[in-house]
Design a protein around this motif. Structure first.
Motif, PDB file in Angstrom:
ATOM      1  N   SER A   1       0.136   4.728  -6.445  1.00  0.00           N
ATOM      2  CA  SER A   1      -0.180   3.490  -7.169  1.00  0.00           C
ATOM      3  C   SER A   1      -1.089   3.742  -8.364  1.00  0.00           C
ATOM      4  N   LEU A   2      -1.903   4.780  -8.280  1.00  0.00           N
ATOM      5  CA  LEU A   2      -2.813   5.091  -9.385  1.00  0.00           C
ATOM      6  C   LEU A   2      -2.057   5.255 -10.697  1.00  0.00           C
ATOM      7  N   PHE A   3      -0.856   5.824 -10.628  1.00  0.00           N
ATOM      8  CA  PHE A   3      -0.088   6.106 -11.837  1.00  0.00           C
ATOM      9  C   PHE A   3       0.830   4.955 -12.230  1.00  0.00           C
ATOM     10  N   LYS A   4       0.892   3.912 -11.404  1.00  0.00           N
ATOM     11  CA  LYS A   4       1.725   2.750 -11.711  1.00  0.00           C
ATOM     12  C   LYS A   4       0.936   1.611 -12.342  1.00  0.00           C
ATOM     13  N   TYR A   5      -0.366   1.563 -12.079  1.00  0.00           N
ATOM     14  CA  TYR A   5      -1.196   0.454 -12.534  1.00  0.00           C
ATOM     15  C   TYR A   5      -2.322   0.991 -13.412  1.00  0.00           C
ATOM     16  N   PRO A   6      -2.455   0.513 -14.632  1.00  0.00           N
ATOM     17  CA  PRO A   6      -3.416   1.095 -15.585  1.00  0.00           C
ATOM     18  C   PRO A   6      -4.885   0.876 -15.244  1.00  0.00           C
ATOM     19  N   ASP A   7      -5.212  -0.134 -14.449  1.00  0.00           N
ATOM     20  CA  ASP A   7      -6.629  -0.422 -14.176  1.00  0.00           C
ATOM     21  C   ASP A   7      -7.349   0.736 -13.493  1.00  0.00           C
ATOM     22  N   GLY A   8      -6.677   1.382 -12.537  1.00  0.00           N
ATOM     23  CA  GLY A   8      -7.311   2.483 -11.827  1.00  0.00           C
ATOM     24  C   GLY A   8      -7.612   3.660 -12.733  1.00  0.00           C
ATOM     25  N   LEU A   9      -6.640   4.058 -13.542  1.00  0.00           N
ATOM     26  CA  LEU A   9      -6.856   5.169 -14.476  1.00  0.00           C
ATOM     27  C   LEU A   9      -7.914   4.813 -15.518  1.00  0.00           C
ATOM     28  N   ALA A  10      -7.940   3.561 -15.951  1.00  0.00           N
ATOM     29  CA  ALA A  10      -8.948   3.131 -16.931  1.00  0.00           C
ATOM     30  C   ALA A  10     -10.354   3.222 -16.339  1.00  0.00           C
TER      31      ALA A  10
ATOM     32  N   CYS B   1     -11.506  14.005   3.700  1.00  0.00           N
ATOM     33  CA  CYS B   1     -10.879  14.890   4.688  1.00  0.00           C
ATOM     34  C   CYS B   1     -11.861  15.280   5.785  1.00  0.00           C
ATOM     35  N   ASP B   2     -11.321  15.456   6.988  1.00  0.00           N
ATOM     36  CA  ASP B   2     -12.121  16.033   8.064  1.00  0.00           C
ATOM     37  C   ASP B   2     -12.003  17.551   8.001  1.00  0.00           C
ATOM     38  N   GLN B   3     -12.597  18.236   8.963  1.00  0.00           N
ATOM     39  CA  GLN B   3     -12.598  19.705   8.943  1.00  0.00           C
ATOM     40  C   GLN B   3     -11.210  20.308   9.128  1.00  0.00           C
ATOM     41  N   HIS B   4     -10.223  19.493   9.524  1.00  0.00           N
ATOM     42  CA  HIS B   4      -8.853  19.971   9.690  1.00  0.00           C
ATOM     43  C   HIS B   4      -7.971  19.624   8.496  1.00  0.00           C
ATOM     44  N   GLY B   5      -8.553  19.043   7.452  1.00  0.00           N
ATOM     45  CA  GLY B   5      -7.796  18.693   6.259  1.00  0.00           C
ATOM     46  C   GLY B   5      -7.053  17.377   6.348  1.00  0.00           C
ATOM     47  N   ARG B   6      -7.303  16.598   7.419  1.00  0.00           N
ATOM     48  CA  ARG B   6      -6.652  15.285   7.567  1.00  0.00           C
ATOM     49  C   ARG B   6      -7.537  14.216   6.941  1.00  0.00           C
ATOM     50  N   PHE B   7      -6.908  13.226   6.332  1.00  0.00           N
ATOM     51  CA  PHE B   7      -7.676  12.105   5.804  1.00  0.00           C
ATOM     52  C   PHE B   7      -8.224  11.317   6.987  1.00  0.00           C
ATOM     53  N   SER B   8      -9.547  11.201   7.051  1.00  0.00           N
ATOM     54  CA  SER B   8     -10.190  10.544   8.183  1.00  0.00           C
ATOM     55  C   SER B   8     -11.090   9.389   7.771  1.00  0.00           C
ATOM     56  N   GLN B   9     -11.298   9.211   6.504  1.00  0.00           N
ATOM     57  CA  GLN B   9     -12.152   8.157   5.973  1.00  0.00           C
ATOM     58  C   GLN B   9     -11.680   7.892   4.547  1.00  0.00           C
ATOM     59  N   MET B  10     -12.087   6.794   3.998  1.00  0.00           N
ATOM     60  CA  MET B  10     -11.721   6.480   2.622  1.00  0.00           C
ATOM     61  C   MET B  10     -12.906   5.787   1.953  1.00  0.00           C
ATOM     62  N   TYR B  11     -13.130   6.176   0.714  1.00  0.00           N
ATOM     63  CA  TYR B  11     -14.201   5.625  -0.109  1.00  0.00           C
ATOM     64  C   TYR B  11     -13.551   4.873  -1.254  1.00  0.00           C
ATOM     65  N   GLY B  12     -14.076   3.717  -1.586  1.00  0.00           N
ATOM     66  CA  GLY B  12     -13.548   2.956  -2.700  1.00  0.00           C
ATOM     67  C   GLY B  12     -14.638   2.456  -3.619  1.00  0.00           C
ATOM     68  N   ARG B  13     -14.276   2.293  -4.872  1.00  0.00           N
ATOM     69  CA  ARG B  13     -15.186   1.704  -5.858  1.00  0.00           C
ATOM     70  C   ARG B  13     -14.450   0.575  -6.538  1.00  0.00           C
ATOM     71  N   ARG B  14     -14.960  -0.646  -6.360  1.00  0.00           N
ATOM     72  CA  ARG B  14     -14.345  -1.822  -6.974  1.00  0.00           C
ATOM     73  C   ARG B  14     -14.446  -1.712  -8.489  1.00  0.00           C
ATOM     74  N   ILE B  15     -13.349  -2.088  -9.173  1.00  0.00           N
ATOM     75  CA  ILE B  15     -13.350  -1.916 -10.624  1.00  0.00           C
ATOM     76  C   ILE B  15     -13.515  -3.224 -11.377  1.00  0.00           C
ATOM     77  N   HIS B  16     -13.414  -4.349 -10.684  1.00  0.00           N
ATOM     78  CA  HIS B  16     -13.508  -5.635 -11.377  1.00  0.00           C
ATOM     79  C   HIS B  16     -14.762  -6.421 -10.987  1.00  0.00           C
ATOM     80  N   GLU B  17     -15.799  -5.751 -10.563  1.00  0.00           N
ATOM     81  CA  GLU B  17     -17.044  -6.418 -10.191  1.00  0.00           C
ATOM     82  C   GLU B  17     -17.974  -6.474 -11.399  1.00  0.00           C
ATOM     83  N   ALA B  18     -18.565  -7.625 -11.602  1.00  0.00           N
ATOM     84  CA  ALA B  18     -19.556  -7.765 -12.673  1.00  0.00           C
ATOM     85  C   ALA B  18     -20.857  -7.111 -12.212  1.00  0.00           C
TER      86      ALA B  18
END
Length: 158
Positions: free
Chosen positions: A19-28, A90-107
């Protein structure tokens, strides 16, 4: 998380990465932080939650309940990371185990969020292990308080 939940989180991470490459807001947003290295985006599966995940999953079945159980969807079916640039952890086995996000439309100040699961404390533990094995003489460890800062350091060659 169960093995099935880790697998599902991995699929969500890949969906957000595409989705990052489909929607310009994330790349911006990333560009505004100076994060433009294509290798960074690919290696770390950086993504964007454009609030379209529900359109990609079947309405019937247990998948909605599983996504709610791991925190990707709330009880109303809304995406937890909607309008966020996301970094899978990633965890120590290289599996995605958590996710971090940063909101882009917050004032005002940036809003940073994580799934309601235990934090691992290291964004790229697999990369850290590889780097330490490659050169055991390295004596510098750089710590940051946000993954965005860690990504900037990685892009700068650290």
């Amino acid at each position: 998380m169960t093995a099935e939940q880790l697998s599902l989180l991995g699929k969500v991470a890949e969906f957000y990465h595409k989705s990052l490459f489909k929607y310009p807001d994330g790349l911006a947003c990333l560009k505004s932080h100076g994060l433009t290295d294509q290798a960074l985006l690919e290696i770390f599966h950086v993504g964007y939650a454009a609030d379209h995940l529900k359109e990609a999953i079947p309405a019937a079945g247990d998948i909605v309940a599983e996504l709610q159980a791991i925190g990707i969807l709330d009880s109303d079916g809304k995406e937890f990371f909607r309008d966020c640039v996301v970094f899978p952890v990633c965890d120590q086995h290289g599996r995605f185990s958590q996710m971090y996000g940063r909101r882009i439309h917050e004032a005002g100040s940036a809003v940073e969020i994580c799934l309601p699961a235990p934090a691992a404390g290291v964004w790229n533990v697999v990369g850290l292990d590889a780097a330490l094995q490659e050169d055991a003489s390295k004596s510098t460890l750089l710590l940051t308080t946000s993954i965005i800062d860690a990504a900037a350091l990685w892009q700068a060659g650290h």
